[in-house]
Scaffold this motif. Structure first.
Motif, PDB file in Angstrom:
ATOM      1  N   TRP A 121       0.840  -1.190   0.000  1.00  0.00           N
ATOM      2  CA  TRP A 121       0.000   0.000   0.000  1.00  0.00           C
ATOM      3  C   TRP A 121       0.874   1.238   0.000  1.00  0.00           C
ATOM      4  O   TRP A 121       1.814   1.346   0.781  1.00  0.00           O
ATOM      5  N   ASP A 122       0.576   2.181  -0.882  1.00  0.00           N
ATOM      6  CA  ASP A 122       1.295   3.444  -0.941  1.00  0.00           C
ATOM      7  C   ASP A 122       0.478   4.468  -0.153  1.00  0.00           C
ATOM      8  O   ASP A 122      -0.556   4.957  -0.633  1.00  0.00           O
ATOM      9  N   HIS A 123       0.927   4.773   1.055  1.00  0.00           N
ATOM     10  CA  HIS A 123       0.177   5.680   1.922  1.00  0.00           C
ATOM     11  C   HIS A 123       0.185   7.116   1.387  1.00  0.00           C
ATOM     12  O   HIS A 123      -0.732   7.888   1.663  1.00  0.00           O
ATOM     13  N   ALA A 124       1.193   7.470   0.611  1.00  0.00           N
ATOM     14  CA  ALA A 124       1.267   8.828   0.066  1.00  0.00           C
ATOM     15  C   ALA A 124       0.166   9.059  -0.976  1.00  0.00           C
ATOM     16  O   ALA A 124      -0.431  10.130  -1.037  1.00  0.00           O
ATOM     17  N   THR A 125      -0.108   8.049  -1.799  1.00  0.00           N
ATOM     18  CA  THR A 125      -1.126   8.192  -2.846  1.00  0.00           C
ATOM     19  C   THR A 125      -2.440   7.505  -2.493  1.00  0.00           C
ATOM     20  O   THR A 125      -3.408   7.598  -3.244  1.00  0.00           O
ATOM     21  N   ASP A 126      -2.445   6.791  -1.353  1.00  0.00           N
ATOM     22  CA  ASP A 126      -3.644   6.068  -0.900  1.00  0.00           C
ATOM     23  C   ASP A 126      -4.116   5.048  -1.942  1.00  0.00           C
ATOM     24  O   ASP A 126      -5.299   4.920  -2.228  1.00  0.00           O
ATOM     25  N   THR A 127      -3.134   4.320  -2.490  1.00  0.00           N
ATOM     26  CA  THR A 127      -3.446   3.322  -3.512  1.00  0.00           C
ATOM     27  C   THR A 127      -2.619   2.061  -3.297  1.00  0.00           C
ATOM     28  O   THR A 127      -1.588   2.079  -2.626  1.00  0.00           O
ATOM     29  N   GLY A 128      -3.072   0.978  -3.896  1.00  0.00           N
ATOM     30  CA  GLY A 128      -2.341  -0.282  -3.854  1.00  0.00           C
ATOM     31  C   GLY A 128      -3.287  -1.453  -3.796  1.00  0.00           C
ATOM     32  O   GLY A 128      -4.482  -1.295  -3.527  1.00  0.00           O
ATOM     33  N   PRO A 129      -2.771  -2.647  -4.042  1.00  0.00           N
ATOM     34  CA  PRO A 129      -3.639  -3.834  -4.069  1.00  0.00           C
ATOM     35  C   PRO A 129      -4.135  -4.279  -2.687  1.00  0.00           C
ATOM     36  O   PRO A 129      -5.171  -4.915  -2.579  1.00  0.00           O
ATOM     37  N   ARG A 130      -3.383  -3.921  -1.640  1.00  0.00           N
ATOM     38  CA  ARG A 130      -3.780  -4.372  -0.303  1.00  0.00           C
ATOM     39  C   ARG A 130      -3.291  -3.363   0.722  1.00  0.00           C
ATOM     40  O   ARG A 130      -2.106  -3.080   0.819  1.00  0.00           O
ATOM     41  N   ALA A 131      -4.221  -2.853   1.506  1.00  0.00           N
ATOM     42  CA  ALA A 131      -3.873  -1.867   2.531  1.00  0.00           C
ATOM     43  C   ALA A 131      -3.262  -2.548   3.745  1.00  0.00           C
ATOM     44  O   ALA A 131      -3.654  -3.650   4.119  1.00  0.00           O
ATOM     45  N   SER A 132      -2.281  -1.902   4.346  1.00  0.00           N
ATOM     46  CA  SER A 132      -1.702  -2.347   5.606  1.00  0.00           C
ATOM     47  C   SER A 132      -1.437  -1.106   6.435  1.00  0.00           C
ATOM     48  O   SER A 132      -1.437   0.006   5.919  1.00  0.00           O
ATOM     49  N   LYS A 133      -1.224  -1.306   7.750  1.00  0.00           N
ATOM     50  CA  LYS A 133      -1.041  -0.157   8.633  1.00  0.00           C
ATOM     51  C   LYS A 133       0.409   0.089   9.000  1.00  0.00           C
ATOM     52  O   LYS A 133       0.901   1.194   8.888  1.00  0.00           O
TER      53      LYS A 133
END
Length: 144
Positions: A121-133
């Protein structure tokens, strides 16, 4: 029928201080360490000692891939002194490595040498196949 014990959890369960666990190439499912429950993913171990840690070596391109966490450490069964090295850790929806908190719990002697935590997950762009913290989330860490 319940799943068979995860290979890494099974190896840690029987490993004694000073043991070396060498992982072959490929993906290994997420594990827990030190929970009291007899779950397929849980390593019921006290770990190693300061002088003789247990070493988990993924020198053959091994990855630990979690659904929620890749590695979750509890102190329900007191444990410590485990070194993870030469690995890639892929967080699940929560963390790559999570050290659980509990009254008076101390996580001592955990080492991560040449370990990459690679989130999807790319937190800067708020995109990706799977979110993680988190890559690593911990409380009660000693000698980390």
């Amino acid at each position: 029928m319940p799943p068979r014990r995860a290979p890494l959890a099974a190896a840690l369960t029987v490993a004694r201080p000073g043991a070396r666990i060498e992982l072959g190439p490929g993906d290994y499912g997420g594990i827990g360490i030190g929970f009291t429950k007899d779950a397929y993913w849980n390593a019921r171990t006290s770990g190693g000692t300061r002088a003789n840690p247990i070493i988990v070596d993924g020198k053959n391109r091994a990855r630990i891939v979690g659904d929620s966490d890749a590695i979750t450490v509890s102190q329900q069964l007191k444990n410590g002194f485990i070194t993870f090295q030469n690995l890639e850790i892929r967080p699940g929806t929560r963390a790559g490595v999570l050290f659980s908190q509990g009254e008076g719990w101390v996580h001592e002697g955990y080492r991560f040498l040449d370990v990459s935590i690679v989130g999807e997950w790319d937190h800067a762009t708020d995109t990706g196949p799977r979110a993680s913290k988190w890559g690593v989330y911990g409380r009660g860490l000693k000698d980390f």
